[in-house]
Design an enzyme around this catalytic site. Structure first.
Site, PDB file in Angstrom:
ATOM      1  N   GLU A   1     -40.413 -46.125 -20.271  1.00 23.77           N
ATOM      2  CA  GLU A   1     -39.104 -45.485 -19.495  1.00 23.77           C
ATOM      3  C   GLU A   1     -38.335 -44.253 -20.242  1.00 23.77           C
ATOM      4  O   GLU A   1     -38.034 -43.565 -19.990  1.00 23.77           O
ATOM      5  CB  GLU A   1     -38.498 -46.582 -18.988  1.00 23.77           C
ATOM      6  CG  GLU A   1     -38.846 -47.539 -17.882  1.00 23.77           C
ATOM      7  CD  GLU A   1     -37.985 -48.537 -17.306  1.00 23.77           C
ATOM      8  OE1 GLU A   1     -36.585 -48.428 -17.728  1.00 23.77           O
ATOM      9  OE2 GLU A   1     -38.234 -49.225 -16.496  1.00 23.77           O
TER      10      GLU A   1
ATOM     11  N   HIS B   1     -30.819 -53.640 -21.228  1.00 23.88           N
ATOM     12  CA  HIS B   1     -31.906 -53.004 -20.392  1.00 23.88           C
ATOM     13  C   HIS B   1     -33.017 -53.922 -20.499  1.00 23.88           C
ATOM     14  O   HIS B   1     -33.814 -54.281 -19.464  1.00 23.88           O
ATOM     15  CB  HIS B   1     -31.928 -51.678 -20.863  1.00 23.88           C
ATOM     16  CG  HIS B   1     -32.978 -50.794 -20.086  1.00 23.88           C
ATOM     17  ND1 HIS B   1     -33.779 -49.894 -20.793  1.00 23.88           N
ATOM     18  CD2 HIS B   1     -33.335 -51.064 -18.864  1.00 23.88           C
ATOM     19  CE1 HIS B   1     -34.859 -49.411 -19.884  1.00 23.88           C
ATOM     20  NE2 HIS B   1     -34.536 -50.070 -18.585  1.00 23.88           N
TER      21      HIS B   1
ATOM     22  N   GLU C   1     -32.959 -56.946 -18.376  1.00 22.10           N
ATOM     23  CA  GLU C   1     -33.179 -56.540 -16.871  1.00 22.10           C
ATOM     24  C   GLU C   1     -34.761 -56.660 -16.608  1.00 22.10           C
ATOM     25  O   GLU C   1     -35.150 -56.839 -15.651  1.00 22.10           O
ATOM     26  CB  GLU C   1     -32.545 -55.260 -16.658  1.00 22.10           C
ATOM     27  CG  GLU C   1     -32.883 -54.675 -15.423  1.00 22.10           C
ATOM     28  CD  GLU C   1     -33.156 -53.079 -15.413  1.00 22.10           C
ATOM     29  OE1 GLU C   1     -34.144 -52.797 -14.785  1.00 22.10           O
ATOM     30  OE2 GLU C   1     -32.309 -52.412 -15.935  1.00 22.10           O
ATOM     31  N   HIS C   2     -35.433 -56.291 -17.550  1.00 17.25           N
ATOM     32  CA  HIS C   2     -37.015 -56.281 -17.466  1.00 17.25           C
ATOM     33  C   HIS C   2     -37.404 -57.839 -17.445  1.00 17.25           C
ATOM     34  O   HIS C   2     -38.193 -58.100 -16.705  1.00 17.25           O
ATOM     35  CB  HIS C   2     -37.710 -55.423 -18.415  1.00 17.25           C
ATOM     36  CG  HIS C   2     -37.726 -53.903 -18.211  1.00 17.25           C
ATOM     37  ND1 HIS C   2     -38.836 -53.263 -17.866  1.00 17.25           N
ATOM     38  CD2 HIS C   2     -36.417 -53.208 -18.027  1.00 17.25           C
ATOM     39  CE1 HIS C   2     -38.383 -51.999 -17.870  1.00 17.25           C
ATOM     40  NE2 HIS C   2     -37.274 -51.876 -17.732  1.00 17.25           N
TER      41      HIS C   2
END
Length: 915
Positions: A270, A189, A192-193
């Site tokens: 998030e 994750h 992905e950023h």
């Protein structure tokens, strides 16, 4: 989890002559493609020649071509050159957002009741718009909280508006959180950023977002168990440059060390936003029940603890590990790409070949987890878990973990089973439970997210929203579910039912509406990971083969002994002494009660009230387009006007599909006279919806959607779908409105659930903030606190009966009919309402908008303490009032907002990591 996913399949091989870039590079490093003279001549003569193997809908004007680059990347090219504003867009065709994708699954059904709260008129384009089908208004029948990701998606949809001219691209990498290293949870994750933080060719950290915002575009990404998906859209003339900028993130991302700490905070934000979600909490708790060593036990989200603090303590260099992860897993040979634009296929092929052939291929095998079978075949799984939720809700979830079902996509056994289990008509589980006043809603099936379906298992889950009485009898509720499943197992698969489902899905596919390009390419790039080429567009929608043995095999695994039970209830407070590590969910674990365990292990009796649904009378068979009977018009025109109401009409001359949209607003000044009246109206609409649930369900599954909205100034009735049987559904709704009745038990059940609904709105910072803002701005508005306190004081059955009688006695009815109806047929809808309800006209016209307070020209600050102590998130709203302006001035304000969005996002989220 931080995204969504489907299943797994390698890129299908191309026939000879379709490999792209086989010739490699010439002496100057330029890409060139080998093709025969004959093939080249044919391609030049037909620059938009599509791939005949890709099966598409007859109503789809787009052309498709599948290619495979030299580096192994598989790409689907979509030319909507023939789609020059002639194909329907979900946003534009009906004037409403249609938030009904897989994210919603069965829980985002368009049919049902909605409490329209916090809607303002021209003052603000908000999330409570009565025309927003997937809205955040709390539905009495919603078993799980609407997630924050959905809020963000709705906001993006609002910003995009009608995007028929947008070009879009999406890329799926066949790696996700299952591949996280044990010592760095959330790394997939986090990557992905980080890949979006500048590239070697375009080093500006925020350059891509700035470029998109400048040219009317948007982008997003998501990480799931075995997939990571990236997508963007932009104006057509900037598409090639956007593709080049975007591709560099997969060719040579910078991922500079200085950005690590800042972006970790963004990931942590998030995570903090996700923590108050009961759906996310339930997933994390469920994953913790997997076998030791199975990736479902991992913490997929990642946060500051796992990506920053613990690595420092353990001398782990997150930066180096991040780059290693990218080099190991972001390889072209298991990437799938979809691009859509108003260009020829040859042009798109040239662009994709030039731009994406530089993505490296490391030659390593793609990640595989298919050997990790039966992850939930453990003693911990087959138990009862009591959970204390964030929201006030009673919910029972019964879940089975089956072997992976993705290879059966042509049969769709779980879709067949969920169709029957989730049925709401006569003989269904929910029909029986509603008559017992034990349940409000039931959802069953597999949502095709990575959590529910991956290469190691497939979930089948049945979630029941319980009443207070149903919570007391949750074991009996579970028993009814098991009785229904046993009936299905004894009967075996039914070909009539399967073919009925097949027909309904085929009708919808044949006349499908064209979706927003960015959503479409996102879905297809995942489909390419799962299906063969001919099924890219159809594999997730159509039923192809009836194989009763495949259906029976899945069905027979749904037995009580293999089930897991989750019981969510605020009544569990103080009884849950265990805590899940990452989301802090309080829960308890216990064996199934011995009485029920012994009963379910025996050959228990079937329930004679449970049976298969009857043949569906609402399935359309007439798809003829009506001949117009009045002059064409660009906009709806008023074709009928009386003291009792008026009707607006527009014949579809653009999309040419046999569908229609009908919207009626039954306006009454009675509603806003007091807070009690507003609550009585909410109660009335929800009881009406409850009464309709069973008789209207067949129409709903036949793709005739309906929604009843408790609007601020009246009852909004919306129906849409194939026009052939649409009048039957509309008349059914009006008949139930005319003959409205209820029992004391139904009244008690709905009012108790409404208390939970109001409470759940109040505990969300974003909805509380909006409610307070509108209370300040709008004259005559009743706040949610007013409504909640009124309801808690108690309503009487007599007061509801009196209110409904008064409401139906005097009305002004405004209607709109748009689509495949003649003007004469359209008038029948208004006439039916008037004749059936027999109401008097209003003595004075009733405004349908609140008056807005003219704020003083000074700085004002309002602080509100959030009501959920366990939610660490805050909401900040900055409101600038402009007053009534000209169309040009409104347009300039929209441009100003577009100009401000990206730098605000860059400063607040990227640099300051505030949300």
């Amino acid at each position: 989890m931080p995204g969504r996913n489907k299943a797994s399949c390698s890129c299908p091989d191309l026939p000879s002559g379709q490999q792209v870039g086989e010739g490699g590079r010439d002496a100057k490093g330029r890409l060139f493609q080998e093709e025969s003279e004959e093939e080249g001549g044919d391609r030049r003569a037909k620059p938009n020649l599509g791939d005949p193997d890709v099966v598409k809908s007859p109503s789809d004007p787009k052309q498709y071509r599948y290619i495979k680059l030299q580096n192994g990347l598989c790409a689907l090219l979509i030319s909507d050159l023939n789609n020059m504003d002639t194909a329907p867009s979900v946003v534009s065709s009906e004037g409403e957002d249609s938030d009904e994708s897989e994210d919603e699954s069965d829980e985002d059904d368009d049919s049902g009741a909605e409490i329209e709260d916090d809607k303002e008129g021209d003052d603000d384009d908000d999330d409570y718009d009565e025309d927003d089908d997937g809205g955040d208004d709390e539905d009495l029948n919603d078993p799980d909280d609407s997630e924050l990701e959905e809020l963000a998606e709705k906001e993006e949809t609002r910003k995009r508006g009608c995007t028929e001219k947008q070009s879009a691209a999406a890329l799926c990498v066949a790696v996700g959180s299952f591949s996280d290293p044990e010592d760095l949870p959330g790394l997939a994750h986090f990557l992905e950023h980080m890949v979006f933080m500048g590239s070697l060719k375009y080093p500006d950290e925020n350059g891509f977002d700035a470029f998109l915002k400048k040219h009317g575009g948007s982008d997003n990404a998501s990480t799931d168990c075995e997939r990571t998906v990236f997508q963007f859209d932009v104006q057509r003339k900037y598409f090639k440059e956007a593709l080049d900028r975007w591709a560099q993130f997969f060719i040579h991302p910078l991922m500079i060390r200085d950005a690590i700490d800042r972006e970790v905070e963004a990931v942590d934000s998030e995570y903090q936003l996700a923590r108050p979600s009961d759906a996310n909490r339930k997933e994390m708790l469920f994953g913790s029940l997997a076998r030791p060593g199975h990736p479902m036990k991992k913490f997929f989200w990642g946060n500051a603890e796992t990506l920053k603090h613990e690595p420092k303590i353990n001398n782990i260099d997150t930066y180096t590990r991040l780059r290693d992860f990218w080099q190991h897993y972001y390889s072209a040979h298991y990437m799938t790409l979809v691009v859509q634009s108003k260009e020829t296929l040859d042009t798109l092929e040239k662009w994709v070949t030039e731009i994406f052939s530089a993505i490296p291929n490391n030659g390593l095998p793609r990640p595989s987890f298919g050997h990790l079978t039966q992850p939930f075949d453990t003693p911990e799984f087959h138990k009862l878990y009591r959970v204390f939720p964030v929201r006030k809700v009673h919910s029972l979830s019964i879940t089975w973990a089956l072997p992976p079902q993705d290879q059966h996509y042509r049969v769709k056994p779980l879709h067949y089973i969920s169709w029957l289990v989730g049925h709401e008509g006569k003989g269904s589980v929910l029909s029986f439970l509603r008559k017992k006043f034990w349940a409000l809603a039931l959802y069953g099936g597999n949502g095709e997210t990575g959590f529910e379906q991956n290469s190691t298992y497939s979930i089948f889950s049945i979630s029941v929203t319980l009443t207070d009485e149903g919570y007391k009898h949750f074991y009996e509720v579970a028993h009814v579910v098991f009785q229904y499943l046993k009936m299905l197992q004894k009967r075996g698969p039914d070909k009539r039912i399967w073919e009925e489902i097949q027909k309904i899905e085929a009708n919808e596919f044949h006349y499908q509406e064209q979706t927003d390009p960015v959503d479409y390419v996102e879905s297809l790039c995942e489909n390419m990971q799962l299906f063969q080429k001919e099924d890219f567009l159809t594999g997730d929608q159509l039923l192809f083969e009836y194989k009763p043995d495949v259906i029976a095999d899945a069905l027979n695994q749904l037995c009580p002994q293999r089930a897991n039970l989750f019981l969510l209830s605020a009544a569990n407070e103080g009884k849950c002494h265990l805590k899940e590590r990452w989301f802090g969910t309080q829960y308890s674990e216990e064996d199934i009660d011995k009485y029920w365990s012994d009963l379910w292990a025996s050959d228990f009796q079937l329930n004679e009230d449970l049976h298969l649904p009857e043949e569906n009378k609402y399935i359309a068979t007439d798809f003829a387009l009506k001949a117009p009977d009045c002059p064409e018009s660009e906009y709806p025109v008023k074709i009928l006007s009386t003291q009792q109401g008026c009707l607006w009409y527009r014949k579809d001359d653009k999309f040419k599909i046999p569908k229609a949209y009908i919207r009626f607003h039954l306006i009454s000044p009675l509603i806003q006279q007091s807070a009690e009246n507003v609550v009585l109206f909410d109660t009335f609409v929800n009881i009406l919806t409850h009464n309709l649930a069973e008789p209207a369900y067949e129409a709903d599954v036949a793709q005739l959607e309906y929604k009843l909205v408790a609007g601020e100034h009246g009852l909004v009735i919306r129906v849409k779908g194939f026009n052939h049987k649409l009048p039957l559904l509309f008349q059914l709704i009006i008949d139930h409105l005319s003959d409205f009745s209820f029992t004391p038990a139904v009244f008690e059940m709905i009012t108790e659930q409404l208390k939970k609904t109001y409470f759940n709105i109040l505990i969300k910072p974003e909805t509380l903030a909006k409610n307070v803002r509108l209370l300040i701005l709008e004259h005559g508005r009743w706040s949610m606190i007013d409504k909640y306190e009124t309801l808690m004081k108690g309503l009487s059955i007599e007061s509801l009966s009196s209110f409904v009688k008064a409401f139906k006695s005097q009305l002004y009815v405004e209607g709109l009919v748009q689509g495949n109806f003649t003007s004469r047929e359209s008038k029948d809808f208004l006439n039916y309402v008037v004749q059936k309800l027999q109401f008097f006209p209003l003595p004075h016209l009733c405004p349908v908008q609140f008056r807005v307070v003219d704020l003083p020209n000074t700085h004002l600050l309002c602080k509100v303490k959030a009501l959920n102590k366990g939610d660490a998130n805050s909401e900040v709203t900055v409101y600038y009032q402009s007053g009534a302006r000209s169309l040009r001035e409104y347009t300039l304000m929209e441009l100003l907002v577009m100009h401000m969005e990206e730098p605000c996002f860059d400063f607040l989220r990227t640099k300051q990591t505030l949300g």
